[in-house]
Write a protein that holds these residues in place. Structure first.
Motif, PDB file in Angstrom:
ATOM      1  N   LYS A   1      25.624 -37.772 117.294  1.00 36.39           N
ATOM      2  CA  LYS A   1      26.405 -38.343 118.936  1.00 36.39           C
ATOM      3  C   LYS A   1      25.271 -38.869 119.706  1.00 36.39           C
ATOM      4  CE  LYS A   1      29.958 -34.635 118.834  1.00 36.39           C
ATOM      5  NZ  LYS A   1      30.266 -33.437 119.596  1.00 36.39           N
ATOM      6  N   TYR A   2      24.620 -39.914 118.938  1.00 37.32           N
ATOM      7  CA  TYR A   2      23.568 -40.602 119.909  1.00 37.32           C
ATOM      8  C   TYR A   2      22.210 -40.079 120.261  1.00 37.32           C
ATOM      9  CZ  TYR A   2      27.530 -43.459 120.030  1.00 37.32           C
ATOM     10  OH  TYR A   2      28.887 -44.258 119.571  1.00 37.32           O
ATOM     11  N   ARG A   3      22.073 -38.811 119.739  1.00 39.27           N
ATOM     12  CA  ARG A   3      20.819 -38.023 120.033  1.00 39.27           C
ATOM     13  C   ARG A   3      19.768 -38.096 118.944  1.00 39.27           C
ATOM     14  NH1 ARG A   3      25.171 -35.001 121.926  1.00 39.27           N
ATOM     15  NH2 ARG A   3      25.010 -34.075 124.108  1.00 39.27           N
ATOM     16  N   LYS A   4      19.979 -39.085 118.118  1.00 41.24           N
ATOM     17  CA  LYS A   4      18.791 -39.168 117.094  1.00 41.24           C
ATOM     18  C   LYS A   4      18.715 -40.667 116.591  1.00 41.24           C
ATOM     19  CE  LYS A   4      16.993 -37.652 112.672  1.00 41.24           C
ATOM     20  NZ  LYS A   4      17.479 -36.904 111.748  1.00 41.24           N
ATOM     21  N   ILE A   5      17.645 -41.268 116.339  1.00 42.91           N
ATOM     22  CA  ILE A   5      17.491 -42.804 115.894  1.00 42.91           C
ATOM     23  C   ILE A   5      16.852 -42.722 114.780  1.00 42.91           C
ATOM     24  CG2 ILE A   5      16.651 -45.016 116.227  1.00 42.91           C
ATOM     25  CD1 ILE A   5      16.828 -44.477 119.249  1.00 42.91           C
TER      26      ILE A   5
ATOM     27  N   PRO B   1      17.048 -40.448 128.911  1.00 42.98           N
ATOM     28  CA  PRO B   1      17.594 -40.949 127.597  1.00 42.98           C
ATOM     29  C   PRO B   1      17.993 -39.942 126.831  1.00 42.98           C
ATOM     30  CG  PRO B   1      15.612 -42.084 128.021  1.00 42.98           C
ATOM     31  CD  PRO B   1      15.820 -40.936 129.285  1.00 42.98           C
ATOM     32  N   LEU B   2      19.059 -40.087 125.843  1.00 47.02           N
ATOM     33  CA  LEU B   2      19.465 -39.161 125.047  1.00 47.02           C
ATOM     34  C   LEU B   2      18.336 -39.073 123.879  1.00 47.02           C
ATOM     35  CD1 LEU B   2      23.218 -39.937 124.503  1.00 47.02           C
ATOM     36  CD2 LEU B   2      22.231 -37.916 125.812  1.00 47.02           C
ATOM     37  N   CYS B   3      17.807 -40.056 123.274  1.00 44.75           N
ATOM     38  CA  CYS B   3      16.700 -40.230 122.662  1.00 44.75           C
ATOM     39  C   CYS B   3      15.812 -41.591 122.617  1.00 44.75           C
ATOM     40  CB  CYS B   3      17.294 -39.873 121.021  1.00 44.75           C
ATOM     41  SG  CYS B   3      18.376 -41.377 120.674  1.00 44.75           S
TER      42      CYS B   3
ATOM     43  N   VAL C   1      17.958 -44.618 123.735  1.00 42.43           N
ATOM     44  CA  VAL C   1      19.427 -44.385 123.703  1.00 42.43           C
ATOM     45  C   VAL C   1      19.845 -43.687 125.022  1.00 42.43           C
ATOM     46  CG1 VAL C   1      21.844 -43.899 122.414  1.00 42.43           C
ATOM     47  CG2 VAL C   1      19.835 -44.944 121.299  1.00 42.43           C
ATOM     48  N   TRP C   2      20.956 -44.221 125.850  1.00 44.15           N
ATOM     49  CA  TRP C   2      21.364 -43.562 126.972  1.00 44.15           C
ATOM     50  C   TRP C   2      22.854 -43.379 127.029  1.00 44.15           C
ATOM     51  CZ3 TRP C   2      17.525 -43.417 130.833  1.00 44.15           C
ATOM     52  CH2 TRP C   2      16.435 -44.006 131.027  1.00 44.15           C
TER      53      TRP C   2
END
Length: 456
Positions: free
Chosen positions: A394-398, A345-347, A337-338
């Protein structure tokens, strides 16, 4: 130096002077909310509609023009909401909420938190679509904005139109060995497809380097766009417009106006063939450069680009979540995720689909999908599963939600507009080559109903 090519007219494409090209560029890229359909009798193209309306008052001031276009915009929103709610009267609150939502989407700040509502798959109602015309690998899919028609392309060079209500084949654009006097079909593998929001244009790319435009209703040929020197591997159409972005193995992204069937700009930067491209409402398409290991966000109206250096490997697929964030997948097996604001990448999830026992390497991520403006994404490989993921913090974890069992290469993956179904194009091999094969796979389309609690 600008990455735009502003010379060398292409055969079959309109030619323009420098002044004309500047005007055309302003028309194609700076319309924003001006791209509105105003005909009540029938839907007409946004661009031609604006051209007609601009001629109504050439002497009007800029303020008067803004006011006129704002009224048209509000009228169109009211018509759309009336159709959606099946009600003759639409309250001001509904229109106000729609305006707020559209504004937040353009800013990339609109988000739907629905991942926790997804509980699994309705296995009893999974539909498998296949036909004798497409006995080879399914390479690409696209769905009309009203969810009525589904289009599939395959390595047979055939495009099939399906009814998404009763899951039946309703039309075919055939494979032909050669087009002599009249274009009746494609002469090679179908690599990519896209359909405009108003369902007026079906755009198809193939190995010829030409882009064929078809009428989605009648499946009749509309026109041909020429310019790419190598196979066209990816296409996308800006939402609520007729601006087309095409990508090719010639390492370029080209911008076209479908309303005029004309070339607008060429974007350079990738050092290898481009494998994927996506766009939402703004003039900021994102593309993956295959073996060059980069993802590029093109700020077309600003004539600039952002370069994201992914991990070493082949970046195969990229998809926008919103105007600020996107996801990617490739042969390194990672789902990433960017953010447009960060180079890294954020994660990421390493080996998201596990390792291939034959070579101890991660399974190649062959397709990714996002439910736009939400916290739900999906990824596909050839490990026997499609995986759904939840985006957090906030898109920092999947986080992993659940798996959907499928057999074969997942070459295309998309959510329906309501997020209640996931559609996958399945094949025995990868859409761009035959490096490996899943012999037990059935070349088909898999329509997967998702179980969503508290949905309406």
């Amino acid at each position: 130096m600008s990455f735009f090519l502003k010379s060398k007219p292409v055969n079959g494409i309109a030619r323009f002077s420098a002044d004309q090209r500047r005007k055309r560029k302003a028309e194609v890229f700076s319309k924003g909310k001006d791209e509105i359909t105003s005909s009540e009798d029938e839907e007409v193209t946004n661009e031609s509609n604006l051209a007609e309306q601009s001629s109504e008052g050439e002497d009007e001031t800029a303020q008067e023009k803004k006011l006129r276009l704002a009224k048209i915009y509000l009228e169109e929103i009211e018509r759309e909401e009336r159709r959606r709610l099946e009600d003759k009267e639409v309250s001001k609150e509904v229109i106000s909420q729609r305006l707020k939502t559209d504004h937040l989407k353009q800013l990339g700040k609109y988000e739907i938190t629905i991942a926790d509502k997804y509980t699994g798959v309705d296995h009893n109602n999974i539909k498998i679509l296949k036909c004798r015309e497409q006995h080879n690998t399914i390479t690409c899919l696209c769905l009309s904005s009203d969810n009525k028609w589904l289009f599939s392309g395959s390595k047979d060079g055939v495009i099939v139109k399906w009814s998404f209500q009763d899951y039946k084949k309703v039309g075919v654009i055939p494979f032909v060995k050669t087009n002599v006097d009249q274009i009746k079909g494609h002469t090679g593998c179908i690599y990519c497809m896209a359909i405009s929001t108003d369902n007026k244009f079906l755009v198809v790319g193939d190995p010829s380097g030409k882009i064929q435009i078809w009428d989605p209703d009648s499946l009749k040929h509309i026109g041909t766009l020429k310019g790419h020197k190598k196979p066209v591997t990816a296409v996308c159409i800006k939402q609520n417009s007729h601006t087309l972005y095409s990508a090719s193995n010639d390492r370029s992204v080209r911008v076209w106006s479908l309303a005029e069937m004309a070339f607008a700009e060429t974007l350079f930067g990738h050092q290898d063939g481009i494998t994927s491209i996506d766009v939402l409402q703004s003039d900021k398409p994102v593309s993956s450069g295959g073996r060059d290991g980069t993802i590029r966000l093109w700020k077309v109206s600003e004539e600039s680009q952002l370069i994201f250096n992914a991990f070493p490997g082949h970046i195969d697929s990229v998809k926008l979540i919103n105007e600020q964030n996107f996801i990617s997948g490739g042969d390194d097996g990672q789902v990433s995720v960017w953010s447009c604001l960060k180079k890294k990448p954020l994660c990421s999830v390493k080996a998201a689909h596990g390792d291939d026992p034959s070579n101890s390497q991660p399974h190649w991520i062959s397709a990714v999908a996002s439910y736009p403006h939400s916290d739900v994404i999906a990824s596909g490989s050839h490990d026997g599963f499609i995986k759904l993921w939840k985006l957090e913090d906030k898109y920092r974890k999947i986080s992993h939600l659940f798996d959907v069992p499928v057999t074969g290469f997942v070459n295309a993956l998309m959510f329906t507009s309501d997020g209640k179904k996931l559609i996958a194009g399945i094949g025995k091999d990868h859409r761009l080559g035959r490096w490996s094969a899943v012999k037990s796979a059935v070349n088909s389309i898999c329509i997967i109903p998702l179980q969503v609690k508290d949905s309406t």
